[in-house]
Scaffold this motif. Structure first.
Motif, mmCIF file in Angstrom:
data_model
loop_
_atom_site.group_PDB
_atom_site.id
_atom_site.type_symbol
_atom_site.label_atom_id
_atom_site.label_comp_id
_atom_site.label_asym_id
_atom_site.label_seq_id
_atom_site.Cartn_x
_atom_site.Cartn_y
_atom_site.Cartn_z
ATOM 1 N N ARG A 29 11.971 15.820 -33.014
ATOM 2 C CA ARG A 29 12.760 15.596 -31.588
ATOM 3 C C ARG A 29 11.676 14.522 -31.046
ATOM 4 O O ARG A 29 10.865 14.700 -30.327
ATOM 5 C CB ARG A 29 12.275 16.854 -30.785
ATOM 6 N N ALA A 30 12.591 13.299 -31.092
ATOM 7 C CA ALA A 30 12.275 12.212 -30.769
ATOM 8 C C ALA A 30 12.150 11.936 -29.107
ATOM 9 O O ALA A 30 11.166 11.427 -28.571
ATOM 10 C CB ALA A 30 12.790 10.868 -31.334
ATOM 11 N N VAL A 31 13.144 12.684 -28.438
ATOM 12 C CA VAL A 31 13.123 12.544 -27.236
ATOM 13 C C VAL A 31 13.517 14.078 -26.970
ATOM 14 O O VAL A 31 14.613 14.488 -27.226
ATOM 15 C CB VAL A 31 14.055 11.876 -26.465
ATOM 16 N N ALA A 32 12.743 14.745 -26.061
ATOM 17 C CA ALA A 32 12.675 16.155 -26.147
ATOM 18 C C ALA A 32 12.773 16.911 -25.070
ATOM 19 O O ALA A 32 12.130 17.619 -24.367
ATOM 20 C CB ALA A 32 11.393 16.692 -26.735
ATOM 21 N N GLY A 33 14.009 16.278 -24.136
ATOM 22 C CA GLY A 33 14.401 16.949 -23.138
ATOM 23 C C GLY A 33 13.854 16.053 -21.845
ATOM 24 O O GLY A 33 12.774 16.391 -21.383
ATOM 25 N N MET A 34 14.270 14.892 -21.583
ATOM 26 C CA MET A 34 13.768 13.956 -20.671
ATOM 27 C C MET A 34 14.562 13.797 -19.370
ATOM 28 O O MET A 34 15.622 13.754 -19.296
ATOM 29 C CB MET A 34 13.899 12.506 -21.371
ATOM 30 N N ASP A 35 13.938 13.915 -18.320
ATOM 31 C CA ASP A 35 14.517 13.801 -16.842
ATOM 32 C C ASP A 35 13.666 12.842 -16.186
ATOM 33 O O ASP A 35 12.354 12.675 -16.177
ATOM 34 C CB ASP A 35 14.189 15.087 -15.962
ATOM 35 N N LEU A 36 14.380 11.515 -15.960
ATOM 36 C CA LEU A 36 13.708 10.562 -15.521
ATOM 37 C C LEU A 36 14.914 9.567 -14.546
ATOM 38 O O LEU A 36 16.114 9.215 -14.947
ATOM 39 C CB LEU A 36 13.520 9.361 -16.587
ATOM 40 N N GLU A 37 14.359 9.152 -13.369
ATOM 41 C CA GLU A 37 15.182 8.303 -12.476
ATOM 42 C C GLU A 37 14.466 7.055 -12.271
ATOM 43 O O GLU A 37 13.438 7.248 -11.938
ATOM 44 C CB GLU A 37 15.536 9.057 -11.269
ATOM 45 N N ILE A 38 15.122 6.028 -12.401
ATOM 46 C CA ILE A 38 14.474 4.642 -12.064
ATOM 47 C C ILE A 38 15.533 4.297 -11.065
ATOM 48 O O ILE A 38 16.512 3.895 -11.079
ATOM 49 C CB ILE A 38 14.442 3.762 -13.234
ATOM 50 N N GLY A 39 14.808 4.109 -9.652
ATOM 51 C CA GLY A 39 15.364 3.112 -8.671
ATOM 52 C C GLY A 39 15.819 1.942 -8.926
ATOM 53 O O GLY A 39 15.056 1.078 -9.686
ATOM 54 N N ARG A 40 16.823 1.214 -8.329
ATOM 55 C CA ARG A 40 16.850 -0.230 -8.440
ATOM 56 C C ARG A 40 15.800 -1.014 -7.674
ATOM 57 O O ARG A 40 15.391 -0.905 -6.609
ATOM 58 C CB ARG A 40 18.215 -0.589 -7.541
ATOM 59 N N GLY A 41 15.573 -2.127 -8.502
ATOM 60 C CA GLY A 41 14.286 -2.789 -8.009
ATOM 61 C C GLY A 41 12.841 -2.493 -8.533
ATOM 62 O O GLY A 41 11.992 -3.086 -8.292
ATOM 63 N N GLU A 42 12.992 -1.273 -9.202
ATOM 64 C CA GLU A 42 11.528 -0.902 -9.430
ATOM 65 C C GLU A 42 11.215 -1.530 -10.905
ATOM 66 O O GLU A 42 11.996 -1.963 -11.734
ATOM 67 C CB GLU A 42 11.505 0.699 -10.066
ATOM 68 N N THR A 43 9.855 -1.939 -11.034
ATOM 69 C CA THR A 43 9.477 -2.238 -12.307
ATOM 70 C C THR A 43 8.694 -0.973 -12.943
ATOM 71 O O THR A 43 7.677 -0.493 -12.519
ATOM 72 C CB THR A 43 8.618 -3.381 -12.182
#
Ligand SMILES: Nc1ncnc2c1ncn2[C@@H]1O[C@H](COP(=O)(O)OP(=O)(O)OP(=O)(O)O)[C@@H](O)[C@H]1O
Length: 340
Positions: A29-43
């Protein structure tokens, strides 16, 4: 900015959203249930050990691989739509350049496939390859090739720049120049996601660090927050023959480690810990130091890897067989030969 043109979810749409994303390769399971939000302009820096799932997460994000479950969206819609709209530029690991074309030709070719590219001179300057413009791309050093990849990623003036271990082959000077350019690019309101093994790079150059371990996010925040989550400080002292019993019960102490005759206590409250140690008369060779990001990273990711049994995957993974001139872009045309 062009991004607004495909923000199906309106202005509030995130640049990147993973929702319950899962990707397995056989039993791994290389990615095992991923929740991620990245807003515009973020690094954002994606940090993790070999095999943690960084490249796989990036492949999902770019639409180079499909999640087995969950969703991955860019700018409020399917990755492919954002890619087709020219909103995404990517620098992947191990992508081979075409032969016989010059750096200038390659970058111009890629730029020409985007609706609103950066001027060629600006791209060459940002990537620090002005002097290489007339050179053939298949006759460059590893570090020079890496900089050309960066130029290819930037060429289309993308709203989202995705960089998979961008500094891997760069020397100190090239690395410094790379980060300067990346930051200048990000300052224009663009979103940048980069993966790295270098904790310091993540700390210095990202607004936010997402730590992956075995396909899961185990920490998400600023470097400062990560340090804190690992225990705010380290208190070390000479045991001088005394035992370690009860040390883990002292105020603030999260963990105790013994090396030779020296005990290292990870603590959330170094003052309280030191006062308690003083009460025990255990202050010989006392040292108090803030936890480093390395400490935090190790605390978050130490442990046997569930699936790190073979060589790391990126040599054979979804990014490895991109060979055309657009190999490091996310242009769908470049993915026709994909076997994922
Ligand atoms: N195409 C593939 N086939 C089989 N297994 C794969 C494939 N791609 C990745 N994996 C496995 O998935 C896991 C995650 O790999 P991935 O390349 O995403 O990690 P990473 O964090 O990018 O690692 P590195 O830092 O070494 O580049 C590893 O266990 C790897 O062996």
């Amino acid at each position: 900015m062009a991004a607004d043109g495909v923000a199906g979810g309106g202005r509030a749409a995130r640049a990147v959203s993973f929702t319950g994303a899962v990707k397995s390769y056989g039993a791994v399971r290389a990615v095992a249930g991923m929740d991620l939000e990245i807003g515009r302009g973020e690094t954002v820096a994606l940090l993790g050990r070999n095999g943690a799932g960084k490249s796989t997460a990036i492949s999902l994000l770019l639409g180079l691989a499909e999640p087995d479950a969950g969703t991955v969206e860019l700018f409020g819609g399917p990755s492919e739509r954002a890619v087709r709209a020219g909103l995404v530029g990517a620098m992947l690991q191990e992508a081979r350049a075409v032969t016989r074309v010059t750096v200038r030709e390659l970058v111009a070719f890629v730029a020409g496939r985007y609706p609103d590219p950066l001027p060629l001179a600006e791209v060459l300057e940002l990537a620090g390859i002005g002097e290489l413009a007339g050179r053939r791309v298949d006759r460059l050093s590893g570090g020079q090739t890496q900089r050309v990849r960066f130029a290819v990623a930037l060429a289309g003036n993308p709203s989202l720049l995705v960089l998979d271990e961008p500094t891997a082959a760069l020397d100190v000077e090239a690395r410094r120049a790379f980060w300067e350019s990346m930051r200048a690019y990000a300052r224009g309101g663009r979103t940048v996601l980069f993966s790295t093994h270098y904790l310091e790079e993540a700390d210095v150059h990202a607004d936010r660090i997402v730590v992956l371990d075995r396909g899961r996010i185990v920490a998400d925040g600023t470097g400062e927050r990560l340090r804190h989550s690992a225990g705010g400080a380290l208190v070390a002292f000479d045991l001088a023959g005394r035992g370690t019993a009860g040390l883990e019960l002292l105020p603030g102490v999260r963990s105790v480690e013994v090396r030779g005759d020296r005990a290292r206590l990870r603590t959330d409250d170094s003052d309280a810990t030191v006062i308690a140690l003083a009460g025990l008369g255990a202050i010989r060779g006392l040292e108090v130091a803030p936890a480093s990001l390395d400490d935090a990273f190790l605390a978050l990711t130490t442990g046997p890897t569930a699936h790190a049994t073979g060589p790391t995957a990126h040599a054979t993974g979804p990014t490895a067989h991109a060979t055309g001139p657009t190999a490091q872009t996310t242009d769908p045309a470049a993915r026709e030969g994909e076997t994922v």
